[in-house]
Design a protein around this motif. Structure first.
Motif, mmCIF file in Angstrom:
data_model
loop_
_atom_site.group_PDB
_atom_site.id
_atom_site.type_symbol
_atom_site.label_atom_id
_atom_site.label_comp_id
_atom_site.label_asym_id
_atom_site.label_seq_id
_atom_site.Cartn_x
_atom_site.Cartn_y
_atom_site.Cartn_z
ATOM 1 N N ASP A 1 -3.057 13.373 -8.896
ATOM 2 C CA ASP A 1 -3.007 12.810 -7.266
ATOM 3 C C ASP A 1 -1.432 12.718 -6.764
ATOM 4 N N ASP B 1 -8.560 -2.951 -4.952
ATOM 5 C CA ASP B 1 -9.080 -2.290 -4.395
ATOM 6 C C ASP B 1 -8.059 -1.496 -5.508
ATOM 7 N N TYR B 2 -8.254 -0.820 -6.383
ATOM 8 C CA TYR B 2 -7.739 1.087 -6.821
ATOM 9 C C TYR B 2 -8.804 0.807 -7.804
ATOM 10 N N THR B 3 -8.768 2.489 -8.108
ATOM 11 C CA THR B 3 -9.772 3.214 -8.660
ATOM 12 C C THR B 3 -9.886 2.742 -10.052
ATOM 13 N N HIS C 1 -1.730 4.719 -4.485
ATOM 14 C CA HIS C 1 -3.167 5.542 -5.355
ATOM 15 C C HIS C 1 -2.776 5.075 -6.603
ATOM 16 N N TYR D 1 0.606 11.076 -5.384
ATOM 17 C CA TYR D 1 1.239 9.727 -4.539
ATOM 18 C C TYR D 1 0.132 8.322 -6.121
ATOM 19 N N GLY D 2 -0.620 9.329 -6.807
ATOM 20 C CA GLY D 2 -0.815 8.096 -8.107
ATOM 21 C C GLY D 2 -0.472 7.833 -8.746
ATOM 22 N N PHE E 1 -4.647 3.233 -10.429
ATOM 23 C CA PHE E 1 -5.849 3.743 -10.620
ATOM 24 C C PHE E 1 -6.015 2.906 -12.245
ATOM 25 N N GLY F 1 -8.035 11.361 -12.342
ATOM 26 C CA GLY F 1 -7.325 11.218 -10.743
ATOM 27 C C GLY F 1 -6.380 11.158 -10.965
ATOM 28 N N THR G 1 0.815 -1.116 0.192
ATOM 29 C CA THR G 1 0.247 -0.339 0.108
ATOM 30 C C THR G 1 0.887 1.318 -0.052
ATOM 31 N N ARG G 2 2.281 1.115 -0.069
ATOM 32 C CA ARG G 2 3.202 2.340 0.294
ATOM 33 C C ARG G 2 4.223 2.080 -0.983
ATOM 34 N N GLU H 1 1.043 6.638 0.949
ATOM 35 C CA GLU H 1 0.046 5.921 0.057
ATOM 36 C C GLU H 1 0.397 6.204 -1.501
#
Length: 313
Positions: free
Chosen positions: A202, A185-187, A157, A204-205, A159, A198, A142-143, A155
């Motif tokens: 962001d 668990d992603y957009t 993120h 951190y995306g 997409f 997205g 997650t990081r 974190e």
């Protein structure tokens, strides 16, 4: 009251006649499927409309999988696809007595992208992408510093395309090793513009989608080179066409319904126009043309398909 009924009947009759006249003068071609192939087909359709304005070409975007569902039920004439048709999709078409032809129309690379404020990632390996996107990463990776300890303890993120997308299928097969195998668990979105928004919003995306969408939005995003084992390579016309951008380069397809070829001559005209004009239009929309020999082969395959399915004179 009788007079009102009579006037209404006459009005409806005239309206019906007008509609019939329009129907006789207008043909329609219904296309759906991949968001990745959409810009290619839309560019071709725009030129075709200028040549033959009486043809109504409509193009939907429901993802490769969604497009094949409609195609297999006989709801569309042509299906845009960023991967080959699957066995279960073939079965649906067969159940509905639909014969079809697969045509390669272009090459594309998948771009891995980050926010322009990301100053720590210039290149990412396929193994790192796998660690990030495989099913076991869900809730665990997650990081950023879990991928590379030199990257920030922030974190991450993610997409990416939804499960109905051929881009999703291709990426998971090329990176994870199994089509459709991914963390959830992603957009996710079938609309690449949503993914662009997205990641661009962001710091951190990180996301992935077709190279053409990156090139359309290069002012909002930064591309990351990918190391497939031979060093860091960025996707470009050259690296996609020569195969050095591996494993994230691929062919793009359209599928043609035999019933449409048989019953709508404009579909035949459109596909012939597509194969003739694709080489000159593709670079304008960020894709890589096939070679002349490859386009010649596709044209020959289509001519044989038309010969097979059009009524004998």
């Amino acid at each position: 009251m009788k007079k009102l009924i009579l006037i209404t009947a006459v009005t409806l009759s005239l309206a019906s006649c007008g509609n019939n006249k329009k129907d006789k003068g207008t043909s329609s071609i219904n296309i759906d499927g991949s968001s990745t192939v959409y810009p290619v087909t839309e560019a071709i359709a725009e030129e075709f409309r200028a040549v033959d304005p009486e043809v109504d070409v409509t193009i939907g975007v429901s993802g490769t999988g969604g497009g094949f569902k409609k195609f297999g039920r006989g709801e569309t004439d042509i299906s845009n696809a960023s991967r080959p048709i699957k066995e279960n999709e073939k079965a649906i078409a067969e159940q509905n007595d639909i014969d079809y032809l697969e045509l390669e129309v272009a090459y594309d690379g998948l771009a891995v992208v980050v926010n322009p404020e990301n100053d720590w990632v210039d290149c990412i390996t396929v193994e790192q992408l796998k660690k990030l996107w495989e099913p076991g990463a869900q809730g665990n990776i997650t990081r950023w510093n879990q991928i590379n300890p030199e990257w920030p303890d922030e974190e991450i993120h993610l997409f990416g395309p939804g499960v109905a997308s051929g881009t999703f299928d291709y990426f998971t097969e090329a990176v994870v090793g199994e089509s459709g195998s991914s963390r959830g668990d992603y957009t996710a979105s079938e609309d690449d513009n949503v993914l662009v928004q997205g990641v661009s919003g962001d710091k951190y995306g990180l996301g992935f989608f077709g190279l053409a969408y990156f090139e359309e939005n290069s002012d909002k995003l930064r591309m990351v080179a990918v190391d497939g084992g031979e060093g860091c390579v960025e996707p470009s016309t050259q690296t996609v066409s020569d195969g050095s951008y591996a494993p994230l380069s691929r062919p793009l397809f359209v599928y043609v319904n035999s019933s449409s070829v048989k019953n709508n001559p404009k579909v035949v005209d459109f596909i012939n126009f597509y194969l003739d004009e694709a080489p000159s239009l593709l670079k304008d929309v960020g894709y890589v043309p096939l070679t002349d020999a490859e386009y010649k082969e596709q044209k020959e395959n289509f001519a044989a398909f038309v010969e097979k399915h059009q009524p004998k004179k």
